[in-house]
Write a protein that holds these residues in place. Sequence first.
Motif, PDB file in Angstrom:
ATOM      1  N   LEU A 197     -13.082  -9.078  -0.188  1.00 26.10           N
ATOM      2  CA  LEU A 197     -11.510  -9.208   0.340  1.00 26.10           C
ATOM      3  C   LEU A 197     -11.084  -7.988   0.395  1.00 26.10           C
ATOM      4  O   LEU A 197      -9.877  -7.438   1.204  1.00 26.10           O
ATOM      5  CB  LEU A 197     -10.634  -9.977  -0.928  1.00 26.10           C
ATOM      6  CG  LEU A 197      -9.579 -10.532  -0.391  1.00 26.10           C
ATOM      7  CD1 LEU A 197      -9.807 -11.494   0.884  1.00 26.10           C
ATOM      8  CD2 LEU A 197      -9.143 -11.599  -1.903  1.00 26.10           C
ATOM      9  N   SER A 198     -11.530  -6.909  -0.466  1.00 25.88           N
ATOM     10  CA  SER A 198     -10.965  -5.382  -0.421  1.00 25.88           C
ATOM     11  C   SER A 198     -11.343  -4.727   0.842  1.00 25.88           C
ATOM     12  O   SER A 198     -10.898  -3.669   1.244  1.00 25.88           O
ATOM     13  CB  SER A 198     -11.607  -4.655  -1.565  1.00 25.88           C
ATOM     14  OG  SER A 198     -13.126  -4.428  -1.353  1.00 25.88           O
ATOM     15  N   ARG A 199     -12.227  -5.186   1.826  1.00 22.79           N
ATOM     16  CA  ARG A 199     -12.550  -4.591   2.941  1.00 22.79           C
ATOM     17  C   ARG A 199     -11.590  -5.353   4.163  1.00 22.79           C
ATOM     18  O   ARG A 199     -11.810  -4.908   5.280  1.00 22.79           O
ATOM     19  CB  ARG A 199     -13.909  -4.868   3.675  1.00 22.79           C
ATOM     20  CG  ARG A 199     -14.940  -4.474   2.538  1.00 22.79           C
ATOM     21  CD  ARG A 199     -16.248  -5.030   2.772  1.00 22.79           C
ATOM     22  NE  ARG A 199     -17.468  -4.912   1.644  1.00 22.79           N
ATOM     23  CZ  ARG A 199     -18.257  -4.425   1.737  1.00 22.79           C
ATOM     24  NH1 ARG A 199     -18.730  -3.613   2.935  1.00 22.79           N
ATOM     25  NH2 ARG A 199     -19.123  -4.156   0.866  1.00 22.79           N
ATOM     26  N   LEU A 200     -10.831  -6.141   3.717  1.00 24.36           N
ATOM     27  CA  LEU A 200      -9.881  -6.839   4.900  1.00 24.36           C
ATOM     28  C   LEU A 200      -8.389  -6.612   4.591  1.00 24.36           C
ATOM     29  O   LEU A 200      -7.622  -6.344   5.523  1.00 24.36           O
ATOM     30  CB  LEU A 200     -10.139  -8.247   4.787  1.00 24.36           C
ATOM     31  CG  LEU A 200     -11.416  -8.954   5.546  1.00 24.36           C
ATOM     32  CD1 LEU A 200     -11.652 -10.248   5.098  1.00 24.36           C
ATOM     33  CD2 LEU A 200     -11.488  -8.738   6.903  1.00 24.36           C
ATOM     34  N   ALA A 201      -8.124  -6.952   3.304  1.00 24.61           N
ATOM     35  CA  ALA A 201      -6.677  -7.231   2.982  1.00 24.61           C
ATOM     36  C   ALA A 201      -5.764  -5.973   3.244  1.00 24.61           C
ATOM     37  O   ALA A 201      -6.220  -4.988   2.782  1.00 24.61           O
ATOM     38  CB  ALA A 201      -6.640  -7.691   1.508  1.00 24.61           C
ATOM     39  N   THR A 202      -4.613  -6.263   3.621  1.00 22.19           N
ATOM     40  CA  THR A 202      -3.513  -5.092   3.683  1.00 22.19           C
ATOM     41  C   THR A 202      -2.533  -5.120   2.380  1.00 22.19           C
ATOM     42  O   THR A 202      -1.824  -4.479   2.392  1.00 22.19           O
ATOM     43  CB  THR A 202      -2.756  -5.151   4.975  1.00 22.19           C
ATOM     44  OG1 THR A 202      -2.085  -6.324   5.124  1.00 22.19           O
ATOM     45  CG2 THR A 202      -3.604  -4.738   5.958  1.00 22.19           C
ATOM     46  N   HIS A 203      -2.519  -6.463   1.957  1.00 23.67           N
ATOM     47  CA  HIS A 203      -1.741  -6.918   0.958  1.00 23.67           C
ATOM     48  C   HIS A 203      -2.340  -8.044  -0.018  1.00 23.67           C
ATOM     49  O   HIS A 203      -3.223  -8.542   0.422  1.00 23.67           O
ATOM     50  CB  HIS A 203      -0.526  -7.753   1.286  1.00 23.67           C
ATOM     51  CG  HIS A 203       0.381  -6.943   2.111  1.00 23.67           C
ATOM     52  ND1 HIS A 203       0.338  -6.451   3.363  1.00 23.67           N
ATOM     53  CD2 HIS A 203       1.858  -6.171   1.636  1.00 23.67           C
ATOM     54  CE1 HIS A 203       1.409  -5.609   3.658  1.00 23.67           C
ATOM     55  NE2 HIS A 203       2.197  -5.394   2.753  1.00 23.67           N
ATOM     56  N   TYR A 204      -2.115  -7.859  -1.124  1.00 23.96           N
ATOM     57  CA  TYR A 204      -2.807  -8.752  -2.090  1.00 23.96           C
ATOM     58  C   TYR A 204      -1.720  -9.552  -3.069  1.00 23.96           C
ATOM     59  O   TYR A 204      -0.668  -9.016  -3.540  1.00 23.96           O
ATOM     60  CB  TYR A 204      -3.442  -8.035  -3.059  1.00 23.96           C
ATOM     61  CG  TYR A 204      -4.747  -7.131  -2.736  1.00 23.96           C
ATOM     62  CD1 TYR A 204      -5.973  -7.841  -2.603  1.00 23.96           C
ATOM     63  CD2 TYR A 204      -4.506  -5.807  -2.085  1.00 23.96           C
ATOM     64  CE1 TYR A 204      -7.175  -7.121  -1.926  1.00 23.96           C
ATOM     65  CE2 TYR A 204      -5.747  -5.278  -1.774  1.00 23.96           C
ATOM     66  CZ  TYR A 204      -6.894  -5.892  -1.509  1.00 23.96           C
ATOM     67  OH  TYR A 204      -7.832  -5.244  -0.813  1.00 23.96           O
ATOM     68  N   GLU A 215       1.770  -8.687  -7.166  1.00 24.49           N
ATOM     69  CA  GLU A 215       1.803  -8.670  -5.441  1.00 24.49           C
ATOM     70  C   GLU A 215       1.741  -7.175  -5.249  1.00 24.49           C
ATOM     71  O   GLU A 215       2.760  -6.574  -5.979  1.00 24.49           O
ATOM     72  CB  GLU A 215       2.931  -9.484  -4.946  1.00 24.49           C
ATOM     73  CG  GLU A 215       2.629 -10.670  -4.367  1.00 24.49           C
ATOM     74  CD  GLU A 215       3.772 -11.320  -3.831  1.00 24.49           C
ATOM     75  OE1 GLU A 215       4.803 -11.217  -4.169  1.00 24.49           O
ATOM     76  OE2 GLU A 215       3.509 -12.067  -2.646  1.00 24.49           O
ATOM     77  N   MET A 216       0.942  -6.879  -4.545  1.00 24.43           N
ATOM     78  CA  MET A 216       0.984  -5.370  -4.258  1.00 24.43           C
ATOM     79  C   MET A 216       0.284  -5.089  -2.787  1.00 24.43           C
ATOM     80  O   MET A 216      -0.256  -5.895  -2.220  1.00 24.43           O
ATOM     81  CB  MET A 216       0.301  -4.653  -5.011  1.00 24.43           C
ATOM     82  CG  MET A 216      -1.053  -5.077  -5.372  1.00 24.43           C
ATOM     83  SD  MET A 216      -1.666  -4.554  -6.861  1.00 24.43           S
ATOM     84  CE  MET A 216      -1.630  -2.811  -6.979  1.00 24.43           C
ATOM     85  N   SER A 217       0.727  -3.973  -2.195  1.00 26.97           N
ATOM     86  CA  SER A 217      -0.003  -3.530  -0.974  1.00 26.97           C
ATOM     87  C   SER A 217      -1.417  -2.962  -1.109  1.00 26.97           C
ATOM     88  O   SER A 217      -1.553  -2.589  -2.267  1.00 26.97           O
ATOM     89  CB  SER A 217       0.826  -2.682  -0.094  1.00 26.97           C
ATOM     90  OG  SER A 217       1.001  -1.384  -0.744  1.00 26.97           O
ATOM     91  N   ALA A 218      -2.245  -3.105  -0.243  1.00 28.33           N
ATOM     92  CA  ALA A 218      -3.522  -2.313  -0.433  1.00 28.33           C
ATOM     93  C   ALA A 218      -3.308  -0.884  -0.825  1.00 28.33           C
ATOM     94  O   ALA A 218      -4.021  -0.425  -1.557  1.00 28.33           O
ATOM     95  CB  ALA A 218      -4.371  -2.359   0.920  1.00 28.33           C
ATOM     96  N   LYS A 219      -2.358  -0.144  -0.346  1.00 34.74           N
ATOM     97  CA  LYS A 219      -2.108   1.238  -0.497  1.00 34.74           C
ATOM     98  C   LYS A 219      -1.867   1.189  -2.008  1.00 34.74           C
ATOM     99  O   LYS A 219      -2.281   2.321  -2.726  1.00 34.74           O
ATOM    100  CB  LYS A 219      -1.057   1.554   0.289  1.00 34.74           C
ATOM    101  CG  LYS A 219      -1.468   2.443   1.647  1.00 34.74           C
ATOM    102  CD  LYS A 219      -0.363   2.810   2.473  1.00 34.74           C
ATOM    103  CE  LYS A 219      -1.002   3.210   3.718  1.00 34.74           C
ATOM    104  NZ  LYS A 219       0.552   3.614   4.938  1.00 34.74           N
TER     105      LYS A 219
END
Lengths: 304, 280
Positions: A197-204, A215-219
């Motif tokens: 998932l960490s290779r894809l997601a922009t938000h979690y 809830e947070m963004s990938a950044k």
Amino acid sequence: MEYVLKTNQLCKRYRSFTALNGLTMQVPKGAIYGFVGKNGAGKTTLIRLICGLQHPTSGEFELYGAKHSDKAIANARRRMGAVVETPAIYSEMSAVDNLKQQYRILGMPSFDGIPELLKLVGLENTGRKCAKNFSLGMRQRLGIAVALCGNPDFLVLDEPINGLDPQGIIEIRELILKLNREQKITVLISSHILDELSRLATHYGFIDSGRIVREMSAKELEAVCRKCVRLNVTSTKALANVLDGMGVDYKIIDDQIADIYAKPNITQLTLALAERGCEVISVEEHDESLESFYISLVGGEKHE
Amino acid sequence: MSNLLSAELHRMFRHRYYWIGTILFGCIPYLSMYLIRQADIRHNNPKPEPPDGILFAGTFYLPILIAVFVCLHIGSEYSDKTIRNKKALGHSRTMVYLVNWIVCNAGVFLTYFIYVVVSFIGGYFLTNGYLTSFSAMCGDLFISFMITMVYTTLMQMFVMLVQSKSAGAVISLVFAIFIMLAGASVMQKLNEPEYMTADILVTYNGDVNDQHQPNPAYVRGKEREALMVVADILPSSQSMQLAEGAFAPEKLMRMPVYSCVVILLSLAVGISLFRREDMK
């Protein structure tokens, strides 16, 4: 920010079991939203509610601004494609016939888009082979192709890489990225395989016991999980003085342990500490993975 | 709804098992009449058996075929999980239920229609034709179609509410066998003769008296009236009455009305429960 999906205090109870317990989350438009949680946390339940397979016990959700109780939700759902748990495909039909059937259900005037869709998911050479004879990866890709019929803007994928071999995982990952980048499709992807998932997601969205814990963004996640050097010293007070002098970002964990968010020159650091009577006991590179962040978020052992 | 309907009709008519079942079921009356004809020839029977009983007898065995067909058609939607696609695309549950009902009925109607056509043609070619008039046949045909609709509606309700192909198949088949046995049992009770074989009593002065012994198995009074209503409601006993070919003209109206009530009630119950049900 524009949101495709918004849920508000969503609850779902099955007799005495509470699957969703006041879940509130927001999926931004254009995002690949990683929905992270252990088995039984409520991921699939939420997806079932969004797809209209089940009704919420209380709370509400909005899909493209249409509330779940409004009649407009039917039109909003037409903008969505979903693969819930296992791919929903007719096992007695070929890949082409499965897509034709979905086109008919949608009332699409022609089957022109089918070859392109099959090419997109890499099933263009399956011919008359029945879906029941497909490999798991092929079925998964066909399920995604069925979900993509009607050009949806929002794709919901529930555990899409479960049971796939490494090659299959890479194919699905690349397909999702391609759909998101080239066709601007918003993707909600639930998984407990965090590394993938960490290779894809922009938000979690991290879910535990039926509620979103964060809830947070990938950044934001990257900032939290950034690489550091963990130092075990006899006095973190002395270490703090030295690091302040070096202008390095750090975090004191306890009297003896500190994390340094940089790659310092170990010889210089050791010498500087020795001048202050502080010994370096151990040095190790440390990075908090998505996995360890998740465990720290939902509380490790209690949830194992 | 039209999109869903055309998609489902297309799916049903392209299924080879449907056509195999239809052809096999269509062969039954022809085979039955052929065997009767051969028996007549073998025994030099000057008066061949009329085929009237065979014409609508298919409705008695139809529940088994309907159970298999409905389980294959709707049950596969649950085993393949494709029913989710319809819901996820925004089709309402009522629409999904009604479309399945229409499609299943269309499939069963066609199968049964082929059976009737084969019976009808076979009856004229292999035997000396039917004793029943054409107008009476049309009335019987209407009742028989209502019977198939009752079976289809009930089987569909079971399969759609159980949400499992295998469990739905078991329930439907058990129901089909149960309703066939129940119908046969009701008709057997109703067909009991009122009196047993007559005892002949010859008196001293040479008079001969016929004394009919009442049959204890004969159902009388209110119980008989109730059984007659049950026989008119149960689709299996309706089938048997059709095959016997002798019922009062008022039943021509009463039986379809009962069938209509069963169909509407099953639809209402089925749709309301299906709307509330959590789909997996």
